[in-house]
Structure formats: C-alpha cells, structure tokens
Motif scaffolding. Structure first.
Motif, PDB file in Angstrom:
ATOM      1  N   UNK A 129      -2.582 -12.039 -11.134  1.00  0.00           N
ATOM      2  CA  UNK A 129      -2.249 -12.936 -10.009  1.00  0.00           C
ATOM      3  C   UNK A 129      -0.967 -13.736 -10.217  1.00  0.00           C
ATOM      4  N   UNK A 130      -0.649 -14.097 -11.458  1.00  0.00           N
ATOM      5  CA  UNK A 130       0.564 -14.878 -11.710  1.00  0.00           C
ATOM      6  C   UNK A 130       1.737 -14.012 -12.160  1.00  0.00           C
ATOM      7  N   UNK A 131       1.661 -12.715 -11.960  1.00  0.00           N
ATOM      8  CA  UNK A 131       2.707 -11.814 -12.410  1.00  0.00           C
ATOM      9  C   UNK A 131       3.918 -11.877 -11.479  1.00  0.00           C
ATOM     10  N   UNK A 132       5.091 -11.705 -12.061  1.00  0.00           N
ATOM     11  CA  UNK A 132       6.327 -11.677 -11.274  1.00  0.00           C
ATOM     12  C   UNK A 132       6.367 -10.481 -10.333  1.00  0.00           C
ATOM     13  N   UNK A 133       5.672  -9.417 -10.690  1.00  0.00           N
ATOM     14  CA  UNK A 133       5.696  -8.208  -9.866  1.00  0.00           C
ATOM     15  C   UNK A 133       5.157  -8.449  -8.472  1.00  0.00           C
ATOM     16  N   UNK A 134       4.264  -9.437  -8.309  1.00  0.00           N
ATOM     17  CA  UNK A 134       3.685  -9.696  -6.997  1.00  0.00           C
ATOM     18  C   UNK A 134       4.718 -10.214  -5.993  1.00  0.00           C
ATOM     19  N   UNK A 135       5.842 -10.729  -6.483  1.00  0.00           N
ATOM     20  CA  UNK A 135       6.889 -11.187  -5.571  1.00  0.00           C
ATOM     21  C   UNK A 135       7.665 -10.020  -4.957  1.00  0.00           C
ATOM     22  N   UNK A 136       7.433  -8.814  -5.472  1.00  0.00           N
ATOM     23  CA  UNK A 136       8.058  -7.616  -4.917  1.00  0.00           C
ATOM     24  C   UNK A 136       7.095  -6.830  -4.029  1.00  0.00           C
ATOM     25  N   UNK A 137       6.007  -7.440  -3.621  1.00  0.00           N
ATOM     26  CA  UNK A 137       4.992  -6.732  -2.860  1.00  0.00           C
ATOM     27  C   UNK A 137       5.509  -6.327  -1.481  1.00  0.00           C
ATOM     28  N   UNK A 138       4.923  -5.302  -0.864  1.00  0.00           N
ATOM     29  CA  UNK A 138       5.381  -4.852   0.454  1.00  0.00           C
ATOM     30  C   UNK A 138       5.292  -5.927   1.528  1.00  0.00           C
ATOM     31  N   UNK A 139       4.230  -6.718   1.502  1.00  0.00           N
ATOM     32  CA  UNK A 139       4.062  -7.732   2.546  1.00  0.00           C
ATOM     33  C   UNK A 139       5.211  -8.736   2.498  1.00  0.00           C
ATOM     34  N   UNK A 140       5.504  -9.269   1.324  1.00  0.00           N
ATOM     35  CA  UNK A 140       6.587 -10.251   1.214  1.00  0.00           C
ATOM     36  C   UNK A 140       7.945  -9.615   1.509  1.00  0.00           C
ATOM     37  N   UNK A 141       8.144  -8.387   1.067  1.00  0.00           N
ATOM     38  CA  UNK A 141       9.421  -7.723   1.318  1.00  0.00           C
ATOM     39  C   UNK A 141       9.632  -7.477   2.809  1.00  0.00           C
ATOM     40  N   UNK A 142       8.607  -7.041   3.501  1.00  0.00           N
ATOM     41  CA  UNK A 142       8.737  -6.784   4.933  1.00  0.00           C
ATOM     42  C   UNK A 142       8.930  -8.080   5.709  1.00  0.00           C
ATOM     43  N   UNK A 143       8.267  -9.151   5.294  1.00  0.00           N
ATOM     44  CA  UNK A 143       8.491 -10.443   5.946  1.00  0.00           C
ATOM     45  C   UNK A 143       9.941 -10.906   5.766  1.00  0.00           C
ATOM     46  N   UNK A 144      10.464 -10.745   4.564  1.00  0.00           N
ATOM     47  CA  UNK A 144      11.864 -11.103   4.327  1.00  0.00           C
ATOM     48  C   UNK A 144      12.803 -10.203   5.114  1.00  0.00           C
ATOM     49  N   UNK A 145      12.449  -8.930   5.258  1.00  0.00           N
ATOM     50  CA  UNK A 145      13.282  -8.006   6.012  1.00  0.00           C
ATOM     51  C   UNK A 145      13.373  -8.419   7.478  1.00  0.00           C
ATOM     52  N   UNK A 146      12.250  -8.833   8.050  1.00  0.00           N
ATOM     53  CA  UNK A 146      12.252  -9.294   9.445  1.00  0.00           C
ATOM     54  C   UNK A 146      13.156 -10.509   9.610  1.00  0.00           C
ATOM     55  N   UNK A 147      13.074 -11.439   8.666  1.00  0.00           N
ATOM     56  CA  UNK A 147      13.938 -12.622   8.735  1.00  0.00           C
ATOM     57  C   UNK A 147      15.414 -12.259   8.554  1.00  0.00           C
ATOM     58  N   UNK A 148      15.710 -11.317   7.654  1.00  0.00           N
ATOM     59  CA  UNK A 148      17.088 -10.935   7.406  1.00  0.00           C
ATOM     60  C   UNK A 148      17.703 -10.212   8.598  1.00  0.00           C
ATOM     61  N   UNK A 149      16.906  -9.429   9.296  1.00  0.00           N
ATOM     62  CA  UNK A 149      17.421  -8.703  10.462  1.00  0.00           C
ATOM     63  C   UNK A 149      17.875  -9.669  11.547  1.00  0.00           C
TER      64      UNK A 149
END
Length: 279
Positions: free
Chosen positions: A59-79
C-alpha cells in the motif's frame, strides 16, 4: 519520350503484378477480427499494468503512483491544458525536420549505392560501421560541437533516421525490373530521364518503407534527445514531471508518447499500403 516511357512502365508493372485472383482474395489488414484481436491485446496489457502497480505492490509502495487510474486522471487534466499540445507540436516539428534531412541525405546516397557498384563497395563498409553505433552515443559530442538547443537534436534524429532510408532506397534500385530500364534505353532516354521517369517512381515504395522504419527509430530516440538542454518537447516535459515528482503525470506522458508513435506508424503504414495497391 515522357508519355511513351510512362505507358511502357505501366505495362511492365502490370506484367509483374501477378494474377488478379491473388489480389482479389487478399484479406484486408484492418478486418474486424484483426481489430478485435488488437483490442484484446491492449486490454491484456492494461490488466498487467493494473496488477503491477495497483494490486501487487504494498500500500505504501511508490509503484502505486504509476497506477492506471491515477495516470488516466492526470491525462484528462493534461489534455485540458494547452501546454501539453505545445510540447507535442515542438516534438513533432523536430521529428519532421529530422526525417526531411534524412530523406535529403539518404535517398541520393541510396541511389548512388544502388546504381554504382564501385560506390557500394567503397561506402557500404563505412555505412555499416556507422549504422551500428547508437545515435545516443553521439549526444556528448553533438552538444560540445553544436551547443545546446535544437541543433544537436536535429543532428541525432537525422543520424538515426538516415540508415533505413539509405538501405531501402539502394535495395529498391537493385530490385527494379530490368524491362523498365531496357524500355527507357530503347526509347533513347537520357540518364536523367531514366532516373526521373523510371528509377524514382519505381523505388517510391521502398523509400516509404524506409521512412516508416526511420520514424520508429526517431520516435524512440526523440525523448532522450530532448533532454539535451532544450526548453520544450515531450522529453523535456518528462524531466519536468520527474523533478516535480508528479509521477502520475509522467505515466500519462508515457501514454501520450505511445499513442502518438502508434498514430505516426499507422499513417505511414496506410500510405505504404495505398502506394502498393495503386502501383
């Protein structure tokens, strides 16, 4: 001269094009089953990404910050932010300039090697040697000689793109139908007329194939090249997200790079197919 050679060339092409039944029975590359199979593959890739970043890590791993949900949310904001499109436009401009320079250099060299055996014997060992050197190996030298900015990026992209264009152009010259050249000679065509009316039209398919291969190489080399002190571009944007520790944005940029690369390759693939069907 021009109308007769063009007509004769078309006849030669029809003679070697194969039986009509072979063309008619060929299945289209973009059939529904192929599209569905591709979507299934992408879905499997997405599931692996989700498992590797959202399920298996602690749960506290850095890898979770690369998850699909967070990446897609950031992608929507970046677009929604024009900054992304500015970086994309800058990167695409650099790719275009690198490809144009590679074509201006690679096509004449490929013609020279394909038409003149002595040139092939003289230049091929040097070209094979240079081709096997990674373009990224030249990064320090390019910066020292050309300075920071767009100039070293253009040099590295051109160096990466020129070799598949040279090799495919020379291969196209060697695979020209001898009947075309004999027809031009029988019509008293000059070397210049033979080059423009027979050789160049006959190798366009090979040049397009070389360009498609070059785009794949250039797109891979682009991101590290844009880390050479430039102030815009997808490579610069990735460094910026890393420095800000915006890891979900970094992953969103990886998605953008993959989509753009896929679209570039798809466009060139369709162009190659259209040229093959037309000629």
């Amino acid at each position: 001269m021009s109308s007769e050679v063009t007509h004769g060339t078309s006849g030669a092409q029809l003679a070697v094009s194969g039986p009509p039944s072979a063309v008619q029975t060929a299945k289209p590359a973009g059939s529904l089953s192929a599209v569905l199979a591709g979507l299934v593959g992408l879905a499997g890739l997405f599931v692996l990404w989700w498992l590797a970043t959202a399920v298996l890590p602690a749960p506290d791993s850095l890898a979770r910050q690369f998850s699909p949900v967070q990446a897609l949310q950031s992608l929507v904001q970046m677009v929604r932010d024009p900054e992304l499109f500015w970086h994309v436009a800058v990167s695409l401009k650099r790719v275009l300039v690198g490809l144009v320079l590679a074509l201006l250099i690679g096509v004449p060299l490929g013609l020279l090697i394909g038409l003149w055996r002595k040139a092939e014997a003289t230049l091929s060992p040097s070209f094979q040697f240079l081709r096997m050197i990674s373009p990224l190996s030249w990064m320090p030298i390019a910066v020292m000689v050309l300075g920071v900015g767009d100039a070293p990026v253009y040099f590295l992209l051109t160096f990466a793109a020129v070799w598949p264009i040279v090799l495919n152009t020379s291969a196209g010259v060697r695979q020209l139908d001898p009947a075309w050249l004999q027809l031009a000679s029988s019509l008293a065509a000059t070397r210049w007329e033979t080059l423009w009316r027979v050789t160049l039209p006959g190798i366009v398919g090979h040049v397009l194939t070389g360009t498609r291969l070059a785009v794949g190489i250039v797109w891979i080399v682009l991101v590290p090249c844009e880390m050479l002190g430039v102030s815009a571009g997808l490579g610069y944007f990735i460094l910026d997200t890393r420095d800000r520790m915006a890891y979900s944005e970094l992953m969103a940029l990886v998605i953008v790079i993959g989509i753009l690369g896929f679209l570039l390759d798809y466009a060139l693939r369709k162009l190659c197919q259209r040229w093959a069907v037309r000629y």
